[in-house]
Design an enzyme around this catalytic site. Structure first.
Site, PDB file in Angstrom:
ATOM      1  N   GLU A   1     -15.088   1.451  -6.537  1.00  0.00           N
ATOM      2  CA  GLU A   1     -14.385   1.110  -5.302  1.00  0.00           C
ATOM      3  C   GLU A   1     -15.151   0.028  -4.552  1.00  0.00           C
ATOM      4  O   GLU A   1     -16.386  -0.066  -4.644  1.00  0.00           O
ATOM      5  CB  GLU A   1     -14.222   2.355  -4.427  1.00  0.00           C
ATOM      6  CG  GLU A   1     -13.408   3.470  -5.068  1.00  0.00           C
ATOM      7  CD  GLU A   1     -12.027   3.007  -5.505  1.00  0.00           C
ATOM      8  OE1 GLU A   1     -11.394   2.211  -4.783  1.00  0.00           O
ATOM      9  OE2 GLU A   1     -11.569   3.440  -6.578  1.00  0.00           O
TER      10      GLU A   1
ATOM     11  N   ARG B   1       0.563   3.441   6.805  1.00  0.00           N
ATOM     12  CA  ARG B   1       0.387   2.032   7.188  1.00  0.00           C
ATOM     13  C   ARG B   1       1.710   1.282   7.313  1.00  0.00           C
ATOM     14  O   ARG B   1       1.746   0.178   7.851  1.00  0.00           O
ATOM     15  CB  ARG B   1      -0.536   1.333   6.196  1.00  0.00           C
ATOM     16  CG  ARG B   1      -2.005   1.667   6.397  1.00  0.00           C
ATOM     17  CD  ARG B   1      -2.871   0.851   5.463  1.00  0.00           C
ATOM     18  NE  ARG B   1      -2.876   1.396   4.115  1.00  0.00           N
ATOM     19  CZ  ARG B   1      -3.311   0.733   3.050  1.00  0.00           C
ATOM     20  NH1 ARG B   1      -3.750  -0.510   3.173  1.00  0.00           N
ATOM     21  NH2 ARG B   1      -3.288   1.296   1.857  1.00  0.00           N
TER      22      ARG B   1
END
Length: 436
Positions: free
Chosen positions: A157, A23
């Protein structure tokens, strides 16, 4: 390397630095991206070295630059990037016999104090594992830490969290600490039953909980624990670091008229009573002595500015520039590898490269030293109490004697003796204007 001086068992820090940072959209390893001019890995190492007995850094293949930065610590190569647990287990033979703490190069701002607290918390009698956690105003995609009666029960998560769980602001920072034997066992139990077929370190928490082990969530600020996975997150971390550096400088006696517009490097040295005007940038390796004024829109790197000097506005000091006591460097002046003597003045529109200027010498506006012939660089030496007139060109190598004077507009190609007046320009000719 500084080691912990307390009586705690041997402590080993394993820093995971193998990530390329997809990223980040960069060919540079993530650990090598900089904050205030210093690579992220070096930030973490500086603090880890003060707390832990031993440091191990896990790098990816062909990461020679990261390995060199990690020296002299033990470096382990993760040949195949199969997840954080897989990375950690590559360093297993160096875990020692005390406690092991897993850290991340892209979590570079964990403080020395917090690292010490991790070890102290782990030594509490009823604690089997320490997990670093942070209270986030906006949890974003961080895993939520679910506690019950003060102990971690699980980590959820974001994608798997219920609406109620998403309201929880205590988030997992990923850092784990445990006794070595237990940690080795949990690492070996981790499986890769997920879409990416990777081994995730966070799964060790669930394994330990299922065994009835007690896990303590040790809290620290989001600013300290946030991970850096993109250029935008790098910019946010840069803001945090700059704020810390400015505060430290001001606490040490530096005055900043508009602190938020001043940008420092991690190694910038600013002594007491330095006054910094708005919009000033400090590159690496700058030392500014007491009583200096640095005016707006100046840029300094690799230089030293001595007591009482005045810089700018719009000045540029490049590497190996030394500005002497009470000297002046004015607007649109650039110095490179130049020593400016005590009380010397270079106030306007001037470039001096590879130059030595004596004390109390005045350099007029528009002066340049021609130090480069396209192949080699040469030095210009200007003596004490000399006067160089405006728009002079000094062609190196050349020496200008003490108390000499260079006429404005001159091109000087030969040495000038002491107390001489040097002209290096065409004679002026005036002709009558004819009229028709």
């Amino acid at each position: 390397m500084s080691k912990s001086t307390n009586t705690l068992p041997e402590s080993v820090a394993v820093i995971l630095a193998a990530g390329m940072g997809t990223r980040m959209r960069s060919t540079k390893p993530k650990a090598m991206h900089s904050l205030a001019g210093k690579p992220m890995l070096r930030y973490l190492l500086d603090n880890v070295e003060q707390v832990f007995d031993k440091v191990v850094v896990v790098v990816g293949p062909n990461m020679d630059e990261v390995a060199q930065l990690a020296a002299p610590h033990q470096v382990v190569v993760q040949e195949h990037r199969l997840g954080t647990a897989h990375a950690a287990i590559q360093a297993e033979e160096y875990f020692g016999k005390g406690t092991v703490t897993i850290l991340y190069a892209d979590n570079p701002l964990v403080s020395k104090e917090t690292l010490q607290k991790i070890l102290e918390c782990q030594q509490q009698r009823d604690v089997d594992m320490v997990l670093m956690a942070m209270e986030c105003d906006d949890p974003k995609s961080y895993g939520r830490v679910i506690e019950k009666k003060g102990w971690v029960r699980r980590i959820v998560e974001t994608a798997d969290a219920t609406e109620e769980e998403k309201k929880i602001h205590l988030c997992n920072a990923g850092v784990l600490c445990a006794k070595v034997n237990s940690f080795k066992y949990w690492l070996r139990q981790i499986e890769n039953k997920n879409s990416k077929k990777e081994y995730y370190l966070v799964d060790a928490v669930g394994i330990a909980v299922n065994e009835g082990k007690r896990i303590k969530a040790l809290r620290a600020s989001e600013a300290e624990l946030s991970g850096i996975n993109s250029k935008s997150e790098l910019a946010i971390a840069e803001q945090i670091v700059q704020k810390q550096l400015r505060k430290k400088a001001m606490d040490n006696g530096v005055t900043m008229l508009a602190p938020e517009t001043v940008f420092l490097s991690a190694d910038t040295i600013l002594e007491e009573d330095v006054l910094i005007y708005p919009h000033v940038v400090f590159g690496p390796k700058v030392h500014v002595h007491s009583g200096v004024q640095i005016r707006s829109f100046s840029h300094l790197e690799g230089c030293e500015v001595k007591e009482g000097a005045m810089i700018g506005p719009y000045a540029r000091l490049r590497p190996d520039a030394i500005v002497g006591k009470d000297a002046h460097v004015g607007n649109f002046v650039e110095l490179k590898a130049t020593i400016l003597g005590e009380g010397a003045k270079v106030n306007h529109l001037t470039y001096l490269g590879d130059t030595v200027v004596g004390r109390k010498t005045n350099i007029g506006a528009g002066t340049i030293t021609c130090n480069y012939d396209g192949v080699n660089k040469y030095q210009t030496i200007i003596g004490e109490e000399a006067f160089v007139g405006s728009d002079a060109i000094l062609v190196a190598p050349i020496e200008i004697g003490n108390k000499s004077l260079i006429a404005a507009g001159s091109v000087i190609t030969e040495n000038v003796p002491e107390r001489a007046l040097a002209f290096g320009r065409a004679r002026q000719v005036n002709k009558n204007k004819t009229t028709e």
